[in-house]
Design an enzyme around this catalytic site. Structure first.
Site, short mmCIF file in Angstrom:
data_model
loop_
_atom_site.label_atom_id
_atom_site.label_comp_id
_atom_site.label_asym_id
_atom_site.label_seq_id
_atom_site.Cartn_x
_atom_site.Cartn_y
_atom_site.Cartn_z
N THR A 146 0.83 -1.22 0.00
CA THR A 146 0.00 0.00 0.00
C THR A 146 0.86 1.26 0.00
O THR A 146 1.99 1.25 0.48
CB THR A 146 -0.91 0.02 1.26
OG1 THR A 146 -1.46 1.33 1.43
CG2 THR A 146 -0.11 -0.28 2.52
N TYR A 182 -1.32 -0.05 10.52
CA TYR A 182 -1.54 -0.67 9.20
C TYR A 182 -0.36 -0.39 8.27
O TYR A 182 0.16 -1.29 7.61
CB TYR A 182 -2.84 -0.11 8.60
CG TYR A 182 -3.08 -0.50 7.16
CD1 TYR A 182 -3.53 -1.78 6.82
CD2 TYR A 182 -2.89 0.42 6.11
CE1 TYR A 182 -3.78 -2.13 5.50
CE2 TYR A 182 -3.14 0.08 4.80
CZ TYR A 182 -3.58 -1.20 4.49
OH TYR A 182 -3.81 -1.55 3.17
N1 LIG Z 1 -8.59 -1.96 -2.43
C1 LIG Z 1 -7.65 -1.04 -2.34
O1 LIG Z 1 -7.85 0.11 -2.76
C2 LIG Z 1 -6.31 -1.35 -1.72
C3 LIG Z 1 -5.32 -0.35 -1.69
C4 LIG Z 1 -4.07 -0.67 -1.12
C5 LIG Z 1 -3.83 -1.94 -0.64
N2 LIG Z 1 -4.81 -2.88 -0.66
C6 LIG Z 1 -4.53 -4.23 -0.15
O2 LIG Z 1 -4.97 -5.17 -1.11
C7 LIG Z 1 -5.45 -6.34 -0.47
C8 LIG Z 1 -6.82 -6.68 -1.00
O3 LIG Z 1 -7.71 -5.61 -0.71
P1 LIG Z 1 -9.26 -5.73 -1.02
O4 LIG Z 1 -9.76 -4.36 -1.28
O5 LIG Z 1 -9.49 -6.78 -2.02
O6 LIG Z 1 -9.81 -6.19 0.41
P2 LIG Z 1 -10.92 -7.29 0.77
O7 LIG Z 1 -11.23 -7.10 2.20
O8 LIG Z 1 -12.04 -7.24 -0.21
O9 LIG Z 1 -10.13 -8.67 0.59
C9 LIG Z 1 -9.28 -9.20 1.56
C10 LIG Z 1 -9.63 -10.68 1.70
O10 LIG Z 1 -8.69 -11.26 2.63
C11 LIG Z 1 -9.39 -12.14 3.47
N3 LIG Z 1 -8.61 -12.25 4.71
C12 LIG Z 1 -8.47 -11.31 5.69
N4 LIG Z 1 -7.68 -11.77 6.68
C13 LIG Z 1 -7.29 -13.01 6.30
C14 LIG Z 1 -6.48 -14.00 6.90
N5 LIG Z 1 -5.91 -13.81 8.11
N6 LIG Z 1 -6.28 -15.17 6.25
C15 LIG Z 1 -6.88 -15.39 5.05
N7 LIG Z 1 -7.68 -14.51 4.44
C16 LIG Z 1 -7.89 -13.33 5.05
C17 LIG Z 1 -10.77 -11.52 3.67
O11 LIG Z 1 -11.76 -12.48 4.04
C18 LIG Z 1 -11.03 -10.92 2.28
O12 LIG Z 1 -11.75 -11.84 1.46
C19 LIG Z 1 -5.40 -6.07 1.02
O13 LIG Z 1 -4.26 -6.68 1.55
C20 LIG Z 1 -5.30 -4.55 1.12
O14 LIG Z 1 -4.60 -4.14 2.26
C21 LIG Z 1 -6.06 -2.62 -1.20
#
Ligand SMILES: NC(=O)c1ccc[n+]([C@@H]2O[C@H](COP(=O)([O-])OP(=O)(O)OC[C@H]3O[C@@H](n4cnc5c(N)ncnc54)[C@H](O)[C@@H]3O)[C@@H](O)[C@H]2O)c1
Length: 352
Positions: free
Chosen positions: A138, A183
């Site tokens: 991120t 975070y």
């Molecule tokens: N969406 C964005 O804009 C964005 C920006 C920067 C970083 N990120 C990173 O990208 C990744 C995906 O984001 P997203 O928007 O798809 O989020 P999301 O919450 O939709 O997906 C995350 C998934 O991880 C699963 N999860 C959480 N903890 C877990 C664990 N301990 N073991 C196994 N599974 C677990 C959740 O059930 C969920 O399905 C994340 O790591 C987030 O920090 C996202």
């Protein structure tokens, strides 16, 4: 250069992960989703349609019955070591995703984001199938250093007031000597382990420092996924709180463009950098107010907005410099912001 054929997607029932799973399933690869289905519990206002993980899992199961699902946690090292073997690529998106939740429970945040990412890399390095890894990092790893860059106000937005940052924030911005959030720190720890495993040639791995990613099957809330949160709330006539004056600017990237960048790395990971800033870049930016205007003008979704104090550490402008990704991944965003919002709105109209 060859596209991987056995992909493990951690967090594959989430927004980004489900798009990665879909991308590879569409192309005939064998896909395993590894997810603990915890997303719903991070949404305090969760209801049926906002249960991201089960919604996305149902979507994948209906459309791609050949995908294997494992209900597993990235904190479970032993399980991961068993599961990772046999895969030639890992898209690691499982994570604790919200700054606010990390402040409430930094230990859980650490275990999932820092230790969970370490576990993935360690399992990948032990596996005989030699999987390459991409990690969903991120832009928050830069902490408050992004707020040291002078900004100016131009109509409905802020922008950098320094020609040095015309292309956005490069990977070389310091991560030191500034405030972070739990975070930001837990993700940075994962990001540094990625760099370490890559530098020691243990794993072909890269951290993608993502800005705002948006697209279909995203259920944003006040804490994460603001483009989706604004669109869903405006469409439902639910109130939106804007923290600050709404002129803060972000670069935004349509999710399928992100997956293209992941795929480019995973298909040819040798001798690539281990860190990429990843977003829509200077050509795909919006302020909060500008998005609200688009939703109102193009869809009649007029938001009921109230304004509140700035959130601590909020960036007035964050735009990714995506030059490195363009150069090394032979990649650029294909879906511009207006088109992307249209596609998101179209999808939203099909589910409600
Ligand atoms: N969406 C964005 O804009 C964005 C920006 C920067 C970083 N990120 C990173 O990208 C990744 C995906 O984001 P997203 O928007 O798809 O989020 P999301 O919450 O939709 O997906 C995350 C998934 O991880 C699963 N999860 C959480 N903890 C877990 C664990 N301990 N073991 C196994 N599974 C677990 C959740 O059930 C969920 O399905 C994340 O790591 C987030 O920090 C996202």
């Amino acid at each position: 250069m060859s596209r991987p054929s056995h992909i493990l997607v951690t967090g594959g029932a989430g927004f980004v992960g489900s798009h990665a799973a879909e991308f590879y399933a569409e192309r005939g690869a064998k896909v395993t989703v590894y997810d603990n289905m915890s997303r719903v519990s991070s949404l305090e206002t969760a209801d049926e349609t906002r249960n991201t993980a089960s919604f996305n899992r149902d979507y994948l199961e209906e459309n791609y019955p050949e995908i294997s699902f494992i209900d597993g946690d990235v904190r479970n090292r032993k399980r991961l070591f068993d599961v990772v073997e046999g895969h030639d690529a890992i898209v690691h998106t499982a994570g604790q995703v919200a700054v606010t939740a990390s402040l409430n429970d930094p230990h859980y945040d650490f275990q999932v984001n820092a230790e969970g990412t370490f576990n993935i890399l360690d399992a990948a390095s032990a596996a005989e199938s030699d999987p390459a890894v991409v990690f969903a990092s991120t832009n928050k790893v830069y902490g408050d250093n992004v707020n040291e860059i002078p900004v100016k106000e131009v109509n409905s937005r802020y922008w950098y007031d320094s020609p040095e940052y015309n292309d956005g924030i490069p990977e070389s911005l310091s991560i030191d000597d500034c405030e972070h959030t739990p975070y930001g720190v837990s993700k940075l720890a994962g990001d540094l382990y990625v760099q370490d495993y890559a530098a020691r040639n243990e794993v072909d791995a890269a951290a993608f420092r993502m800005s705002c990613i948006y697209g279909p099957r995203q259920f944003g809330n006040e804490d994460q996924g603001w483009v989706a949160h604004f669109a869903i709330s405006a469409k439902r006539d639910e109130p939106i709180t804007v923290f600050g004056d709404g002129k803060q600017v972000r670069d935004v990237l349509y999710v399928t463009d992100l997956i293209d960048a992941y795929d480019s790395f995973l298909s040819d990971p040798t001798n690539k950098p281990a860190v990429f800033n990843m977003g829509g870049g200077p050509e795909n930016t919006t302020s909060l107010l500008e998005l609200l205007e688009i939703l109102g003008e193009n869809h009649g979704w007029e938001a009921d907005v109230t304004y509140d104090e700035w959130r601590e550490g909020d960036q007035k402008v964050y735009v990714s410099d995506i030059s490195r990704a363009k150069e090394h991944l032979n990649w650029k965003p294909k879906v511009d912001f207006n088109e992307g919002v249209e596609r998101y709105a179209e999808w939203l109209s099909t589910i409600e």
